[in-house]
Enzyme design. Structure first.
Site, PDB file in Angstrom:
ATOM      1  NE  ARG A 148      15.667 -14.980  -4.711  1.00 20.90           N
ATOM      2  CZ  ARG A 148      16.865 -14.444  -4.579  1.00 20.90           C
ATOM      3  NH1 ARG A 148      17.923 -15.197  -4.408  1.00 20.90           N
ATOM      4  NH2 ARG A 148      17.017 -13.128  -4.599  1.00 20.90           N
ATOM      5  CB  SER A 195      29.851 -12.112  -3.905  1.00 19.69           C
ATOM      6  OG  SER A 195      28.518 -11.792  -3.612  1.00 19.69           O
ATOM      7  CG  HIS A 221      32.453 -13.837  -2.219  1.00 22.79           C
ATOM      8  ND1 HIS A 221      31.811 -14.889  -2.834  1.00 22.79           N
ATOM      9  CD2 HIS A 221      31.540 -13.287  -1.375  1.00 22.79           C
ATOM     10  CE1 HIS A 221      30.561 -14.949  -2.412  1.00 22.79           C
ATOM     11  NE2 HIS A 221      30.366 -13.987  -1.531  1.00 22.79           N
ATOM     12  CB  THR A 267      32.739 -18.546   4.315  1.00 21.16           C
ATOM     13  OG1 THR A 267      31.861 -19.662   4.448  1.00 21.16           O
ATOM     14  CG2 THR A 267      33.283 -18.516   2.898  1.00 21.16           C
ATOM     15  CE  LYS A 301      30.117 -17.547   0.136  1.00 18.00           C
ATOM     16  NZ  LYS A 301      28.819 -18.077  -0.306  1.00 18.00           N
ATOM     17  CB  THR A 345      23.858 -22.160  17.649  1.00 19.21           C
ATOM     18  OG1 THR A 345      23.392 -23.061  16.653  1.00 19.21           O
ATOM     19  CG2 THR A 345      25.192 -21.611  17.231  1.00 19.21           C
ATOM     20  CB  THR A 346      24.668 -27.583  18.110  1.00 18.75           C
ATOM     21  OG1 THR A 346      23.649 -27.834  19.064  1.00 18.75           O
ATOM     22  CG2 THR A 346      25.554 -28.801  17.967  1.00 18.75           C
TER      23      THR A 346
END
Ligand SMILES: Cc1ncc(COP(=O)(O)O)c(C=O)c1O
Length: 409
Positions: free
Chosen positions: A22, A188, A216, A244, A247, A276-277
């Site tokens: 990629r 998606s 999505h 999310t 997007k 995690t922060t």
């Protein structure tokens, strides 16, 4: 002597041989001018039009959203200062979670650093907390869901994509044990939609919990932008809705919504939440501004749908092999990794049009494609230019025009 570097270079060589190495384009988006951007090409900066962004509604350049981010950063500073266990929850995250719970009509919401993390840690934690849980997972679920299923360590069965008969067969075979069905609303890469009500009917009949990924769809479907389940009047039938902020909401972060008990359990047990922060307050404030805007404004959704319909009409009228979809995702089938990369390169270099090639393992081999995502800021002139460029590229590369693509297997 062992040369450790060789392990990595030979792994990369394998990707090159398979034509799926990629290359990421070096892009500078221009707030206020989407979808125009600058491509930092090997020969220097060049203007381009972006056709493959998942900032589906262009909310990433909204003045209100940008202002919310900047103002919050001035007021609260940049970072969150730690995990929520260590440093508490910054107030913009409290507001964001209230906004999200309201968006999906649920009791509570929980925000994560990405949609990926919300699926991975959310599914694994949920399933681990249900004794003897069997996970029923759609065959085309996203990698983040697959990782969540895998990390749960629970038994799993995969049902054929959107295949209700197969799902029912597996539910029946499972008997009385606890069951969790995990699926998406909009897939998606193929741009197709799952039969949400019918899956909920089965879940009710066989007493299974339901988990849907609306990554999505959020922002884009339903009267308030809560997704396909909202549009179909099915939100209340689903136990956990995942989404999310990165997007259509144009920012970053992921979330789960559901009952207070489920959200509290995930908050208390999920490693990907605990260790995690937290999201920076400015990011949370920007996401809240975007969600609030899209709850009351349908203008972006309507413009997107108009431009999607127009793009589909123009491109299929030119004989390009579009996969038929009922969504904003417009895949143009190429069916070969090398040709797909060559088409993408030629579009960028000759026409200043950026559409990243989609290759294996994101899609099955032989179904490599260009994935076009028209949005409200693509004008009719942009669409016409895209059509002309694609026809030039298809002709130059000897790709077939005038055929209808088969839906990917
Ligand atoms: C279906 C699906 N779920 C989850 C994710 C992860 O979301 P995020 O980009 O916020 O990590 C993606 C891709 O980005 C996706 O396609």
């Amino acid at each position: 002597m062992m040369n450790y570097q060789d392990f990595f270079t030979s792994a990369l060589d394998r990707l090159q041989t398979e034509r799926r190495y990629r290359v990421f384009a070096d892009i500078e988006r221009k707030a206020g001018q989407f979808p125009q951007a600058i491509w930092h090409s090997p020969e220097g900066p060049k203007p381009i039009t972006v056709w493959c962004s998942n900032d589906y509604l262009g909310m990433g350049q909204s003045r209100d959203v940008t202002r919310a981010m900047v103002e919050a950063a001035w007021r609260l500073g940049t970072g969150a200062g730690g995990t929520r266990n260590i440093s508490g929850t910054s107030h913009p995250i409290v507001e964001l979670e209230a906004e999200l719970a309201d968006l999906h009509g649920k009791e509570a919401a929980l925000v994560f650093t990405s949609g990926y993390v919300s699926n991975q840690t959310g599914i694994s934690t949920l399933a681990k907390l249900i004794p003897n849980c069997l996970i029923l997972s759609d065959a085309l679920n996203h990698n983040s869901m697959i990782e969540g299923v895998r990390q749960s360590g629970c038994d799993k069965v995969i049902f054929r994509h959107n295949d209700l008969d197969h799902l029912e067969e597996l539910l029946q075979a499972a008997g009385d044990r606890p069951k969790l069905i995990v699926f998406e609303s909009v897939y998606s890469m193929d741009g197709d939609i799952s039969p949400i009500h019918a899956i909920c009917d089965l879940a009710e009949r066989y007493n299974a919990m339901t988990y849907i990924d609306e990554v999505h769809a959020v922002g884009m479907y339903g009267p308030r932008g809560a997704g396909i389940a909202e549009r179909e009047g099915a939100m209340h039938r689903i136990d956990i809705i995942e989404g999310t902020l990165a997007k259509a909401f144009g920012v970053m972060g992921g979330y789960l919504t559901g009952t207070k008990a489920v959200m509290d359990a995930i908050r208390s047990f999920a490693p990907g939440f605990i260790f995690t922060t937290a999201l920076p307050p400015a990011v949370a404030a920007a996401a809240t501004a975007s969600i609030r805007h899209l709850k009351v404004s349908s203008q972006e959704r309507e413009m997107q749908q108009r431009q999607v319909a127009r793009a589909k009409q123009v491109l299929s009228g030119l004989g390009l092999p579009l996969m038929e979809t009922a969504t904003h995702i417009v895949p143009v089938m190429v069916g070969d990794a090398e040709a797909c990369k060559a088409a993408s390169d030629r579009l960028l270099e000759k026409h200043g049009i950026y559409i990243q090639p989609i290759n294996y393992p994101t899609v099955p081999r032989g179904t490599e494609r260009l994935r076009i995502t028209p949005g409200p800021f693509h004008t009719d002139a942009h669409i016409n230019a895209l059509g002309a460029a694609l026809v030039e590229v298809w002709t130059a590369l000897g790709l077939p025009l005038g055929t209808k693509a088969q839906a990917a297997a």
